[in-house]
Design an enzyme around this catalytic site. Sequence first.
Site, mmCIF file in Angstrom:
data_model
loop_
_atom_site.group_PDB
_atom_site.id
_atom_site.type_symbol
_atom_site.label_atom_id
_atom_site.label_comp_id
_atom_site.label_asym_id
_atom_site.label_seq_id
_atom_site.Cartn_x
_atom_site.Cartn_y
_atom_site.Cartn_z
ATOM 1 N N ASP A 155 49.785 50.122 43.896
ATOM 2 C CA ASP A 155 50.038 49.039 44.828
ATOM 3 C C ASP A 155 51.549 48.992 45.066
ATOM 4 O O ASP A 155 52.330 49.637 44.358
ATOM 5 C CB ASP A 155 49.534 47.726 44.220
ATOM 6 N N ASP A 196 53.848 45.768 46.622
ATOM 7 C CA ASP A 196 54.535 44.513 46.328
ATOM 8 C C ASP A 196 54.094 43.955 44.975
ATOM 9 O O ASP A 196 52.915 43.743 44.726
ATOM 10 C CB ASP A 196 54.234 43.471 47.414
ATOM 11 N N THR A 252 48.900 49.765 50.036
ATOM 12 C CA THR A 252 49.325 48.380 50.193
ATOM 13 C C THR A 252 48.597 47.703 51.344
ATOM 14 O O THR A 252 48.255 48.359 52.333
ATOM 15 C CB THR A 252 50.849 48.318 50.434
ATOM 16 N N LYS A 312 42.158 46.381 51.122
ATOM 17 C CA LYS A 312 41.695 45.770 49.882
ATOM 18 C C LYS A 312 41.245 44.322 50.170
ATOM 19 O O LYS A 312 41.851 43.674 51.006
ATOM 20 C CB LYS A 312 42.819 45.738 48.843
ATOM 21 N N ASP A 361 48.497 44.588 40.678
ATOM 22 C CA ASP A 361 48.913 43.303 40.111
ATOM 23 C C ASP A 361 48.168 42.120 40.719
ATOM 24 O O ASP A 361 48.450 40.976 40.367
ATOM 25 C CB ASP A 361 50.423 43.102 40.290
#
Length: 237
Positions: A13, A15, A113, A148, A173
Site C-alpha cells: 500500500d 499512504d 493504492t 480496494k 495499514d
Amino acid sequence: MSSPGFPHAVLFDHDGTLVDTEPLWEEAKQDLAAEHGRIWTPQDTEDTLGRPVAATIARMQRIGVPLDDDELFRAIFAHSVRVLEGTELSFIDGIGDLLEELATAGIPAAIVTNASSALARQTASVAPPGLVRVVVGTDEYAQGVRPKPDPDAYLTAARRLGVDPARCVVVEDSPAGAAAGVAAGIPTVVVPGEQTVGPGPGLLHLGSHRELTLELLRSLDPHSPSSPFHPAQEARP
C-alpha cells in the site's frame, strides 16, 4: 525454517504504509471544501480513509460542495498536487531499510493504492532503482480495475509482475486494504495505521514498521510449517 524462494514479490500500500501522506491529503480536502464555503472535518477524513476516491467525492457532495463527479475528481487531485508540491517525501522509519534489502535480494515490488497513481510513481522514483516495477492506482481504476477492498487491484499488480499472488506478500495499514489482500489470497502483513485493522485469517499484525524485514517476510511462506499462514497454524484457535 524460512524459504529463500519466498516471497516472489512484495505488494505495498502507499499512504501510511510506505510514506506518511495522510495529513497532506487531509489538508488538500480541507482546502477544497473551504474554497466552496464548506468544512471538511476529521470525521470526514476518518470515514473515507483508505477507501476509493469515489468515497471522498460522495462525501464532498454530501457536505455541499457543488461539483459533479468529474469536476470533483479533478479538483481533489489539483489541490493534492498543490499541497504536495515541494514536499520531500520520506519513507516511514524502517521501510527504507526493507526496500534496500528487497533490492539487494532481487525481489520486485509494486505499489497498490486507492489514491493517486502519479504520487505513487513519485514515491517509486525515490525507492532503490528498478525495485518498484508496477504501480496500480487511480489511472488503473479509471480503466476498469476495481479498487480496494476488492482484490482486483492486488491481483492486477501480481499479474503485471508475472508472479503467483499466493507467493507474494501484501503490506497494508487500513481495513479496506487488508481485506483486499486477504480476498486476493495473498499473505497480508498489517502495520500500524490511522485505522485499526481487526484480527482475522490471512493477516499478521506487527507493532511497528521497523519489524518489517526480509527475514520476517521469508518466514511467512505458507508452505513452511512454522509460518503463521500455514494451514495448520491458521487452523489453531
